[in-house]
Structures are given as structure tokens and as C-alpha cells.
Design a protein around this motif. Structure first.
Motif, mmCIF file in Angstrom:
data_model
loop_
_atom_site.group_PDB
_atom_site.id
_atom_site.type_symbol
_atom_site.label_atom_id
_atom_site.label_comp_id
_atom_site.label_asym_id
_atom_site.label_seq_id
_atom_site.Cartn_x
_atom_site.Cartn_y
_atom_site.Cartn_z
ATOM 1 N N LEU A 131 -3.036 -1.974 -6.564
ATOM 2 C CA LEU A 131 -3.840 -3.050 -7.147
ATOM 3 C C LEU A 131 -3.945 -2.906 -8.660
ATOM 4 O O LEU A 131 -3.786 -3.884 -9.404
ATOM 5 N N VAL A 132 -4.199 -1.689 -9.125
ATOM 6 C CA VAL A 132 -4.303 -1.458 -10.567
ATOM 7 C C VAL A 132 -2.986 -1.773 -11.260
ATOM 8 O O VAL A 132 -2.960 -2.414 -12.321
ATOM 9 N N THR B 190 0.794 -1.224 0.000
ATOM 10 C CA THR B 190 0.000 0.000 0.000
ATOM 11 C C THR B 190 0.827 1.274 0.000
ATOM 12 O O THR B 190 0.351 2.323 -0.453
ATOM 13 N N ALA C 32 -3.414 1.762 -1.881
ATOM 14 C CA ALA C 32 -3.879 0.391 -2.080
ATOM 15 C C ALA C 32 -4.498 0.207 -3.459
ATOM 16 O O ALA C 32 -4.198 -0.752 -4.172
ATOM 17 N N TRP C 33 -5.382 1.137 -3.858
ATOM 18 C CA TRP C 33 -6.015 1.032 -5.173
ATOM 19 C C TRP C 33 -4.985 1.205 -6.288
ATOM 20 O O TRP C 33 -5.011 0.475 -7.293
ATOM 21 N N ALA C 34 -4.085 2.152 -6.125
ATOM 22 C CA ALA C 34 -3.058 2.368 -7.146
ATOM 23 C C ALA C 34 -2.198 1.123 -7.312
ATOM 24 O O ALA C 34 -1.891 0.704 -8.442
ATOM 25 N N LEU D 182 -7.829 7.716 -11.486
ATOM 26 C CA LEU D 182 -8.239 6.762 -10.451
ATOM 27 C C LEU D 182 -8.803 7.488 -9.240
ATOM 28 O O LEU D 182 -9.823 7.084 -8.670
ATOM 29 N N ASP D 183 -8.145 8.566 -8.843
ATOM 30 C CA ASP D 183 -8.611 9.344 -7.702
ATOM 31 C C ASP D 183 -9.983 9.951 -7.977
ATOM 32 O O ASP D 183 -10.860 9.960 -7.101
ATOM 33 N N LEU E 247 -11.061 5.781 -6.575
ATOM 34 C CA LEU E 247 -10.066 4.743 -6.293
ATOM 35 C C LEU E 247 -8.731 5.383 -5.932
ATOM 36 O O LEU E 247 -7.682 5.012 -6.427
ATOM 37 N N THR F 79 3.349 5.812 -2.562
ATOM 38 C CA THR F 79 2.913 7.004 -1.817
ATOM 39 C C THR F 79 4.062 7.864 -1.300
ATOM 40 O O THR F 79 3.822 8.853 -0.601
#
Length: 468
Positions: free
Chosen positions: A178-179, A109, A174-176, A165-166, A170, A113
């Protein structure tokens, strides 16, 4: 191990082992000042030494054992759709498990970042058109509003993905992550599609377990370059499908071109993906080139769209080269990284891909003139160079062609001098195609080579803490 690859394969593996060993040892024997100039504590890998285990250790071992024991047999008998899904799913599980060796936060995650990454800039993008228009003005360093390291080093498309995405809810690491992992691991299926589309379904099945268990998964989970690899891998795969002379598909060709075009705005270095594309067209011949015209038109459309929005790719590229030499690239010694990069690549593709290289080059070799004669006499056929070339092209091994395409692109990136360190991550879009060459390894030795691949990845994941 011989693994049925012969003397050339053994020599290639021995040379690769020596290369990697030297790349790890030389910095530790050098002066402290020279070692510091490399800016990679675990050179040639960008990371640091940190022996550890984690939540992903047992799952990674289990996945590796399952693929080694059952992967080749399953790849041979699964239906084509199930094979694609199984390869993608296994590659995802393998990459995720290796990431979990470092932990949920540190390994997944929080990877995207940090203050050097794309997500750091996302909250500041309030107006997307204005961001694209002013993007080039913020590339150079030592300005109050300079982009962070990764954003400045790439065209605006990379940042746009995470902004989009944001915008759709998303947002966050975590979402970034996952993609990126989903896209990166989907490249394994794209390689299979390309090999099959070029006329070698058996080769595609043979390559599947190696792609699913690739050591490159360490850097697919998690880096944005995994996303770039996925986008461009599907661009190549769709081009291979669209240019089939028996049934050309202009729509798919155009979609391929859109992906190639957008790839140019994800990473400047992805202009080198033109090389694997040209290798695909070399297999297809003139009919394939004509069928690819919609793809070229689509690429031009994407470039024109970004230019109309205020970002000219060529200007951005020149500014990025200037920014590159504003940073640690000025101190990182090219004399080390020009071969250290290749050692890092060996770590990412594994010894199985190296052992396959002699077989790959053999798959591109011109057939015996007596075979070209086809009953008409070798002299008659060879006198007509066009006919000889056509016969040679029809006998090319698709997996070998794609592997060499990736290798040539990778070597071009290395010789450019604009890739010094971190190439185990940056070259993911090229490395995934080099892995296509594993399809040529003898079937009877598959389990042994898969064990070598898995063992190398597990050692790296547990001895090093990579930065990506």
C-alpha cells in the motif's frame, strides 16, 4: 493512427512497434541456450506468459473507459487542488485494478514478501544503527550472512523504510504494498506540480489523464521502485517550486534536497536524478541555481549523516557493482538488453509518450533568429550569446524539458551496462518524467491516444504474469 502528431510522430510509433516486436520475437527465434541466458521468460518483460483474467479486469476496463471518455474534459475544468487529487486517485485506482487482475495475494500482498525482497530481511534487523554500520559487509554474495538480492543491490535506505514501517506497526506485505503504490502513484501529481511551477499550467492539465492512465501502473503495483519514483518525483517538483525567481523558497529547496539525498540511499541509480534536476535549473537560469543552494546543502547533509552512521555511499556502490557481476548479470547478454531495455520502456510509457517525442524535441529547439531579434535585429542579439541563451531559455516548453530530462537519465542508465532486464520496473523514477511529454500531444486526439495507452496496459496485464 496519426493523432495529429504528423509524420515524425508516426515514424516514431512505427519504430517503437518494430522495436518491441523484435524484442519479443528475437529470443524465441534464438537457440535455447542463448534464450536461457536472458533470464526473462517473457523478455523483454521480466515475467512469464500467462493469459488470464481476474477480479481487477472489469474495474480496470471501467477506469480506462472513464478516463478515455471524460479525463481530458475534467482535467481542463477541475480546480487545481482537485485536479491533483483526481489524478493521484485515478492513478492509484488504475494501478490497484491492474494488480487485482493477478489477484489479492499474488498481485498485491505477496509481491514484496519473497525470499529476494526487502521484507524477508526485516525480522532480522534488531538494531538499526548496527545494521547500517555493517551493511556494506554483507553486500557481496556467497557469504553466510549475505543480504538477499534486492537488499544487497540497494543502499540501506531501502531496507530502512520497511523496517521503519514494521516498527510503527505497519509490517507485512499488505502495508508495504500500500505504501509503495500510494507513493508511486503520487508521482503523477508531482509531475503536474513541476510542470505548473515552471510556468505551464495548461501543459500540466493536458498531461494529467496520460499520467493517471500510464501503463507503468503495472509495475507501480507493486514494486519498491514505485516508492523510489515517488520520493524523487517530489524532490524534482519541490525544486521546481522552490526556485521560482519571483518567490524563492529556501525551506522547500532544503526539503527537495533531503528527498534527493535520501533517494541516493534508496537506489544507487538514482544519482541520475541529478539530470532532471539540472534540466529544471536550466529553465530557471542563474537565479534558480542560487535558490537551489539549500537543496545541495541538504543532499550533502544526508550523505554525511549516513557516513557518520557507518555507511559510505561510494564504498557501497563499488561493492554492488561487484555483487552485480557475481550473479546472472554475467550471462545476460548486453547485446540484447541494451535495446531490449528500451523496448521494455516503451511498454511502460506507452506509444503516446513515443508519439510525443518529436514534439518534445521541437519544444527545445532554438527559436527562429528573427524571433530572437524582437525588433532589434537578429545580428545584434545573436552576437550576444548570453542574451540569445536567455531568450531561448524563456521560450523552453517545461513539459518538454522535463520529458527530455527523464529520457536522458534513462539512456544514461541503459548505456551504463548496469541495467540488464527488469528496467520496466527499475526505471520508474525516469519513466514518470518521460510521460510529461504527452502534454504536447494535440488536444483533439487525446481520447485516441489515451485508448492506445489503456489498451497496451490491459493487454500486458492480461497476457503476462509479471514478477513485480
Amino acid at each position: 493512427m496519426d493523432g495529429g502528431v504528423g509524420r515524425a510522430g508516426r515514424v516514431a510509433c512505427a519504430a517503437a512497434v518494430l522495436l518491441v516486436s523484435a524484442a519479443f520475437v528475437v529470443p524465441r527465434l534464438a537457440t535455447e541456450r542463448w534464450r536461457d541466458s536472458i533470464y526473462a521468460a517473457a523478455a523483454p518483460i521480466f515475467g512469464h506468459w500467462y493469459p488470464h483474467v481476474g477480479w481487477g479486469t472489469v474495474p480496470a476496463l471501467a477506469i480506462a473507459a472513464a478516463v478515455v471518455l471524460h479525463g481530458p474534459a475534467l482535467a481542463a475544468r477541475l480546480s487545481w487542488p482537485r485536479l491533483l487529487l483526481a489524478t493521484w486517485g485515478t492513478a492509484f485506482a488504475w494501478a490497484f485494478a491492474l494488480a487485482m487482475v493477478d489477484g489479492w495475494k499474488r498481485g498485491f500482498t505477496r509481491r514484496l514478501t519473497s525470499g529476494h525482497e526487502y521484507l524477508y530481511e526485516v525480522p532480522g534487523v534488531h538494531d538499526i544503527p548496527a545494521m547500517v554500520r555493517g551493511f556494506a559487509d554483507r553486500i557481496l554474495d556467497y557469504q553466510p550472512d549475505s543480504w538477499t538480492t534486492h537488499v544487497s543491490g540497494h543502499p540501506p535506505g531501502a531496507l530502512l523504510v520497511f523496517v521503519w514501517l514494521d516498527r510503527i506497526g505497519l509490517g507485512g506485505g499488505a502495508w508495504a504494498a500500500l505504501v509503495c503504490v500510494l507513493a508511486g502513484t503520487s508521482a503523477t501529481a508531482a509531475v503536474l506540480v513541476a510542470i505548473r511551477a515552471l510556468g505551464a499550467p495548461g501543459r500540466a492539465r493536458a498531461a494529467a489523464p496520460y499520467l493517471a492512465l500510464a501503463p507503468a501502473a503495472i509495475w507501480i503495483a507493486v514494486s519498491a521502485d514505485a516508492l523510489f519514483a515517488g520520493v524523487t518525483a517530489w524532490a524534482v517538483a519541490l525544486l521546481a517550486v522552490a526556485t521560482d525567481p519571483r518567490r524563492t523558497r529556501p525551506g522547500l529547496a532544503a526539503l527537495s534536497g533531503l528527498l534527493f539525498g535520501f533517494g541516493l540511499f534508496l537506489n544507487y541509480g538514482l544519482v541520475l536524478m541529478a539530470i532532471p534536476a539540472l534540466f529544471v535549473l536550466a529553465v530557471r537560469g542563474l537565479p534558480g541555481v542560487r535558490a537551489a543552494l539549500p537543496a545541495l546543502a541538504a543532499v550533502v547533509t544526508v550523505v554525511a549523516a549516513f557516513a557518520a552512521a557507518g555507511f559510505w555511499w561510494v564504498d557501497g556502490y563499488h561493492l554492488v557493482v561487484e555483487r552485480y557481476y557475481q550473479g546472472i548479470a554475467t550471462t545476460r547478454p548486453w547485446t540484447y538488453w541494451v535495446w531490449g531495455n528500451l523496448a521494455a520502456t516503451v511498454c511502460a510509457v506507452g506509444l503516446a509518450a513515443v508519439a510525443a517525442l518529436p514534439l518534445v524535441f521541437r519544444g527545445l529547439r532554438l527559436p527562429d533568429p528573427r524571433a530572437l531579434a524582437d525588433g532589434r535585429g537578429a545580428a545584434a542579439v545573436l552576437a550576444n550569446s548570453t542574451a540569445a541563451l536567455r531568450v531561448w531559455r524563456t521560450r523552453l516548453d517545461p513539459a518538454a524539458v522535463l520529458a527530455v530530462g527523464g529520457l536522458v537519465a534513462l539512456l544514461a542508465a541503459d548505456l551504463s551496462g548496469l541495467s540488464k532486464a527488469e528496467t520496466e520496473r527499475i526505471w520508474l523514477p525516469f519513466e514518470i518524467w518521460v510521460l510529461a511529454g504527452t502534454a504536447l500531444l494535440p488536444r483533439g486526439s487525446a481520447r485516441g491516444w489515451l485508448a492506445v495507452q489503456a489498451g497496451g496496459a490491459l493487454v500486458l496485464a492480461h497476457l503476462l504474469m509479471t514478477n513485480w
